[in-house]
Design a protein around this motif. Structure first.
Motif, PDB file in Angstrom:
ATOM      1  N   PHE A  43       0.785  -1.112  -0.138  1.00 34.25           N
ATOM      2  CA  PHE A  43      -0.079  -0.072  -0.085  1.00 34.25           C
ATOM      3  C   PHE A  43       0.872   1.194   0.030  1.00 34.25           C
ATOM      4  CE2 PHE A  43      -3.607  -2.572   1.470  1.00 34.25           C
ATOM      5  CZ  PHE A  43      -4.442  -2.103   0.613  1.00 34.25           C
ATOM      6  N   HIS A  44       1.877   1.202   0.722  1.00 31.37           N
ATOM      7  CA  HIS A  44       2.812   2.215   0.840  1.00 31.37           C
ATOM      8  C   HIS A  44       3.422   2.616  -0.427  1.00 31.37           C
ATOM      9  CE1 HIS A  44       5.427   5.350   2.672  1.00 31.37           C
ATOM     10  NE2 HIS A  44       6.556   4.733   2.128  1.00 31.37           N
ATOM     11  N   THR A  45       3.854   1.591  -1.280  1.00 30.75           N
ATOM     12  CA  THR A  45       4.377   1.908  -2.594  1.00 30.75           C
ATOM     13  C   THR A  45       3.650   2.071  -3.624  1.00 30.75           C
ATOM     14  OG1 THR A  45       4.595  -0.346  -2.765  1.00 30.75           O
ATOM     15  CG2 THR A  45       6.477   0.853  -2.069  1.00 30.75           C
ATOM     16  N   HIS A  46       2.064   2.018  -3.207  1.00 34.60           N
ATOM     17  CA  HIS A  46       0.943   2.561  -4.279  1.00 34.60           C
ATOM     18  C   HIS A  46       0.980   1.465  -5.212  1.00 34.60           C
ATOM     19  CE1 HIS A  46       1.220   6.478  -2.446  1.00 34.60           C
ATOM     20  NE2 HIS A  46       2.451   6.541  -2.836  1.00 34.60           N
ATOM     21  N   GLN A  47       1.019   0.020  -4.864  1.00 39.55           N
ATOM     22  CA  GLN A  47       0.555  -1.051  -5.909  1.00 39.55           C
ATOM     23  C   GLN A  47      -0.804  -1.607  -6.184  1.00 39.55           C
ATOM     24  OE1 GLN A  47       3.293  -2.173  -7.276  1.00 39.55           O
ATOM     25  NE2 GLN A  47       4.674  -0.940  -6.177  1.00 39.55           N
ATOM     26  N   PHE A  48      -1.635  -0.933  -5.267  1.00 41.25           N
ATOM     27  CA  PHE A  48      -3.119  -1.161  -5.201  1.00 41.25           C
ATOM     28  C   PHE A  48      -3.780  -0.067  -5.965  1.00 41.25           C
ATOM     29  CE2 PHE A  48      -1.799  -3.941  -1.923  1.00 41.25           C
ATOM     30  CZ  PHE A  48      -2.175  -5.287  -2.563  1.00 41.25           C
ATOM     31  N   THR A  49      -2.993   0.877  -6.662  1.00 43.40           N
ATOM     32  CA  THR A  49      -3.833   1.739  -7.431  1.00 43.40           C
ATOM     33  C   THR A  49      -4.503   1.546  -8.536  1.00 43.40           C
ATOM     34  OG1 THR A  49      -1.914   2.353  -8.341  1.00 43.40           O
ATOM     35  CG2 THR A  49      -2.176   3.625  -6.333  1.00 43.40           C
TER      36      THR A  49
END
Length: 284
Positions: A43-49
């Protein structure tokens, strides 16, 4: 209440059981913490955007993945079809009574077992000008077939010598001994190792993307390196990895099913024989 003892270890007492429960709880906590940290990092590295996952909603991307999966299964199917007979043939050669056959078979098996798989695939593809599919299948067949040859040979040699001696004493020829006595018994012991090697072959089909073979990993690579979808490398891994794992688990399940069938008693399903009943004497 009596506590049964074991010949291998002492039965744990109340304190040991409490320690084991504590170790189990600590292990679960550590595993949960690692999983939580991984999810937080995703989530922190924006993999679920949406930008990284939007590719999978397009029909063209879905067809690309399905086509790649089909090519992977095709390469694996041909590899199994060729590697198993290859392994059986050269295992029989290594067990031959003829020295020349035994030496040639040993040379072939040891050479292709020692040769790096990727080198074989590249050599067949570049030097022999073979199409990508058949270059991949050839390399996988030579390597996995050589490993399976050793598996088959070891499995047959693991059968107790008395079985072979008894079969020869009954007048059976060597081919009949191998076919009817040694191989059926050896297959049960070899099955887990055979399936493990087939799992390796399935995963090694991913090397096909290095020679431009459009298999499953190659399709994922095309999607993961697409700038239009913000380089969705992690989402592609999260889609492809479970499918590879599922196929490997399916192979393992198939092996267990075959093993259960092999252990089933041959008398199962036989017609029951009626009791003879009381025997009457001559005066009865």
């Amino acid at each position: 209440m009596t506590v049964e003892s074991s010949a291998l270890y002492d039965v744990p007492g109340p304190k040991a059981l409490a320690r084991h429960r504590l170790y189990g709880i600590l292990a679960l906590v550590v595993i949960a913490a690692v999983i939580g940290w991984v999810i937080w990092m995703l989530f922190h590295t924006h993999q679920f955007t949406y930008q990284k996952w939007m590719a999978f909603q397009y029909k063209g991307v879905q067809e690309l993945l399905l086509r790649g999966l089909g090519n992977t299964l095709k390469a694996f199917g041909w590899t199994v079809l060729f590697a198993l007979p290859f392994g059986a043939l050269f295992a029989a050669g290594r067990l031959s009574d003829h020295r020349a056959v035994r030496w040639v078979s040993t040379l072939v098996v040891e050479f292709f077992r020692a040769m790096p798989l990727l080198v074989m695939i590249f050599f067949i593809f570049v030097a022999l000008k073979v199409e990508p599919l058949w270059a991949l299948v050839a390399g996988l067949t030579l390597y996995n077939g050589s490993v399976l040859a050793e598996v088959f040979r070891a499995g047959i040699l693991a059968v107790p010598k008395g079985q072979k001696e008894a079969a020869f004493a009954l007048g059976l020829r060597k081919t009949q001994v191998m076919t009817y006595v040694l191989v059926p018994q050896a297959v049960r012991a070899m099955l887990p190792t055979i399936v493990s090697q087939l799992v390796v072959a399935l995963k090694d089909t991913s090397l096909g993307f290095l020679i431009t073979f459009e298999e499953f990993l190659h399709a994922g690579k095309l999607i993961a390196t697409n700038l239009d979808y913000d380089l969705p490398f992690i989402p592609v891994v999260m889609v492809i990895a479970p499918i590879y794992i599922g196929m490997c688990l399916l192979l393992s399940w198939l092996a267990k099913w075959l093993e259960r069938r092999g252990r089933r008693s041959p008398r199962e399903g036989a017609t029951p024989v009626a009791d003879a009943g009381p025997v009457l004497d001559a005066q009865g």
